[in-house]
Design a protein around this motif. Structure first.
Motif, PDB file in Angstrom:
ATOM      1  N   LEU A   1       1.295  -1.554   0.254  1.00  0.00           N
ATOM      2  CA  LEU A   1       0.239  -0.306   0.152  1.00  0.00           C
ATOM      3  C   LEU A   1       0.612   1.643   0.131  1.00  0.00           C
ATOM      4  N   THR A   2       1.856   0.948   0.803  1.00  0.00           N
ATOM      5  CA  THR A   2       2.780   2.607   0.550  1.00  0.00           C
ATOM      6  C   THR A   2       4.069   2.277   2.038  1.00  0.00           C
ATOM      7  N   LYS A   3       4.678   2.871   2.271  1.00  0.00           N
ATOM      8  CA  LYS A   3       6.190   2.669   2.586  1.00  0.00           C
ATOM      9  C   LYS A   3       5.638   2.492   3.872  1.00  0.00           C
TER      10      LYS A   3
ATOM     11  N   ARG B   1     -13.644   6.593  10.304  1.00  0.00           N
ATOM     12  CA  ARG B   1     -12.520   5.963   8.794  1.00  0.00           C
ATOM     13  C   ARG B   1     -11.919   4.960   8.365  1.00  0.00           C
ATOM     14  N   ILE B   2     -12.395   4.857   7.674  1.00  0.00           N
ATOM     15  CA  ILE B   2     -11.309   3.925   7.062  1.00  0.00           C
ATOM     16  C   ILE B   2     -10.414   3.668   7.015  1.00  0.00           C
ATOM     17  N   GLU B   3      -9.289   3.451   6.774  1.00  0.00           N
ATOM     18  CA  GLU B   3      -7.532   3.325   6.585  1.00  0.00           C
ATOM     19  C   GLU B   3      -7.598   1.910   5.936  1.00  0.00           C
ATOM     20  N   ASP B   4      -5.600   2.512   5.297  1.00  0.00           N
ATOM     21  CA  ASP B   4      -5.468   1.150   4.893  1.00  0.00           C
ATOM     22  C   ASP B   4      -5.725  -0.415   4.624  1.00  0.00           C
ATOM     23  N   VAL B   5      -6.155   0.608   3.440  1.00  0.00           N
ATOM     24  CA  VAL B   5      -7.403  -1.385   2.574  1.00  0.00           C
ATOM     25  C   VAL B   5      -6.043  -1.808   1.836  1.00  0.00           C
ATOM     26  N   VAL B   6      -5.600  -2.831   1.570  1.00  0.00           N
ATOM     27  CA  VAL B   6      -4.436  -3.647   0.779  1.00  0.00           C
ATOM     28  C   VAL B   6      -5.274  -5.236   0.718  1.00  0.00           C
TER      29      VAL B   6
ATOM     30  N   ARG C   1      -1.926  18.150   5.495  1.00  0.00           N
ATOM     31  CA  ARG C   1      -0.484  19.107   5.628  1.00  0.00           C
ATOM     32  C   ARG C   1      -0.125  17.517   5.374  1.00  0.00           C
ATOM     33  N   ARG C   2       1.540  17.609   5.101  1.00  0.00           N
ATOM     34  CA  ARG C   2       2.646  16.506   4.970  1.00  0.00           C
ATOM     35  C   ARG C   2       3.965  17.169   6.222  1.00  0.00           C
ATOM     36  N   TYR C   3       4.270  15.754   6.912  1.00  0.00           N
ATOM     37  CA  TYR C   3       5.381  16.747   7.765  1.00  0.00           C
ATOM     38  C   TYR C   3       6.485  15.163   6.891  1.00  0.00           C
TER      39      TYR C   3
ATOM     40  N   LEU D   1     -12.606   8.242   4.062  1.00  0.00           N
ATOM     41  CA  LEU D   1     -11.974   7.548   3.294  1.00  0.00           C
ATOM     42  C   LEU D   1     -11.384   8.398   2.488  1.00  0.00           C
ATOM     43  N   GLU D   2     -10.159   8.080   1.862  1.00  0.00           N
ATOM     44  CA  GLU D   2      -9.494   9.776   1.088  1.00  0.00           C
ATOM     45  C   GLU D   2      -8.807   7.963   0.119  1.00  0.00           C
ATOM     46  N   CYS D   3      -8.837   8.456  -1.140  1.00  0.00           N
ATOM     47  CA  CYS D   3      -9.023   7.406  -2.067  1.00  0.00           C
ATOM     48  C   CYS D   3      -8.149   7.731  -3.532  1.00  0.00           C
TER      49      CYS D   3
HETATM   50  C1  16G Z   1      -4.692   5.298   1.060  1.00  0.00           C
HETATM   51  C2  16G Z   1      -5.414   4.818   2.278  1.00  0.00           C
HETATM   52  C3  16G Z   1      -5.177   5.438   3.679  1.00  0.00           C
HETATM   53  C4  16G Z   1      -3.309   5.208   3.813  1.00  0.00           C
HETATM   54  C5  16G Z   1      -2.787   5.906   2.386  1.00  0.00           C
HETATM   55  C6  16G Z   1      -1.257   5.620   2.464  1.00  0.00           C
HETATM   56  C7  16G Z   1      -7.187   4.228   1.737  1.00  0.00           C
HETATM   57  C8  16G Z   1      -9.271   3.910   1.701  1.00  0.00           C
HETATM   58  N1  16G Z   1      -6.540   5.016   1.417  1.00  0.00           N
HETATM   59  O1  16G Z   1      -4.915   7.082   0.789  1.00  0.00           O
HETATM   60  O2  16G Z   1      -5.915   5.231   3.983  1.00  0.00           O
HETATM   61  O3  16G Z   1      -2.890   5.697   4.465  1.00  0.00           O
HETATM   62  O4  16G Z   1      -3.463   5.640   1.255  1.00  0.00           O
HETATM   63  O5  16G Z   1      -0.585   6.524   1.757  1.00  0.00           O
HETATM   64  O6  16G Z   1      -6.972   2.494   2.479  1.00  0.00           O
HETATM   65  P1  16G Z   1       0.792   7.475   2.205  1.00  0.00           P
HETATM   66  O7  16G Z   1       1.579   7.105   3.103  1.00  0.00           O
HETATM   67  O8  16G Z   1       0.729   8.398   0.895  1.00  0.00           O
HETATM   68  O9  16G Z   1      -0.204   8.707   3.513  1.00  0.00           O
END
Ligand code: 16G
Length: 225
Positions: A98-100, A157-162, A220-222, A194-196
């Protein structure tokens, strides 16, 4: 590492009714048996009966072909709350799709798990395990944020869907979203968000999520971690 031994035992496994594997033992606590693995009490992050009791038949937002549900996510698959031992089942590796994620040690994971565990009715991290490999192949988080507004309500909040790339096409992302959306309602959230990325807006719309007129997602990102 748990594998085939738990096949077919469904959610009861996280209550500790499954067969023991090497390095595991069981302990009675509060009338309920719990899994102890490598010295860690493997308590699920939230009460698994919440998943079992969701009204999946009566409250259909999306349809499945073939039919699947939290209790029956597919052959050799188990949907359940995150457990501490999922660190050893590739949970962090999955999040890496999903991400780092950084280099999270077991100690760091344990500490974060304890923090979440100590916030009752807040972290509903839900995973799907392939019981043939013992690996976590799907995950999504519902976080309940308590409010004073709306008569002391809460938002979800729905987060981190993978879902693991190798398990695409099995409707598992759909099942996770559907489940957590229903769970949010069940645990008393007055709204869910959620954010997508643009490309998955249509997917989330099927569960009733909408871009609200006049509302914007701002971020806003740090320092990147
Ligand atoms: C996506 C995810 C969010 C996650 C982010 C990570 C869903 C619905 N959204 O926006 O939950 O935290 O990606 O990306 O799963 P980032 O590491 O760049 O913040």
């Amino acid at each position: 590492m748990p594998g085939k031994a738990y096949e077919g035992e469904g959610l009861d496994r996280v209550k500790g009714r499954g067969r023991k594997e090497k390095g595991e033992r069981r302990r009675e606590k509060g009338g309920e048996e719990q899994l102890i693995q490598n010295g860690h009490e493997d308590k699920p992050l939230y009460d698994p009966s919440l998943l079992r009791d969701l009204d999946f038949e009566g409250d259909k937002q999306v349809t499945y072909d073939p039919e699947i549900s939290p209790q029956n996510p597919g052959e050799n698959l188990l949907m359940r709350p995150l457990c501490r031992s999922d660190f050893d089942r590739g949970y962090m590796v999955l999040l890496g799709q999903l991400t780092k994620v950084g280099e999270v040690t077991r100690e760091e994971f344990d500490e974060r798990f304890s923090t979440m565990e100590n916030c009752p009715d807040t972290y509903y991290i839900t995973v799907i395990e392939d019981t043939t490999t013992g690996q976590i192949i799907g995950s999504a988080s519902l976080i309940k944020e308590f409010k004073f507004i709306r008569q002391c309500s809460a938002r979800g909040r729905i987060e981190d869907v993978v879902v693991d790339n190798a398990y695409r096409g099995k409707q598992l992302g759909k099942l996770l979203l559907d489940t957590l959306t229903k769970l949010g309602k069940r645990v008393g959230c007055y709204k869910m968000s959620l954010e997508c990325l643009d490309k998955v807006v249509g997917f989330y719309e099927t569960f009733g999520y909408r871009k609200e007129e006049g509302q914007n997602y701002m971020c806003r990102r740090y320092q990147p971690k």
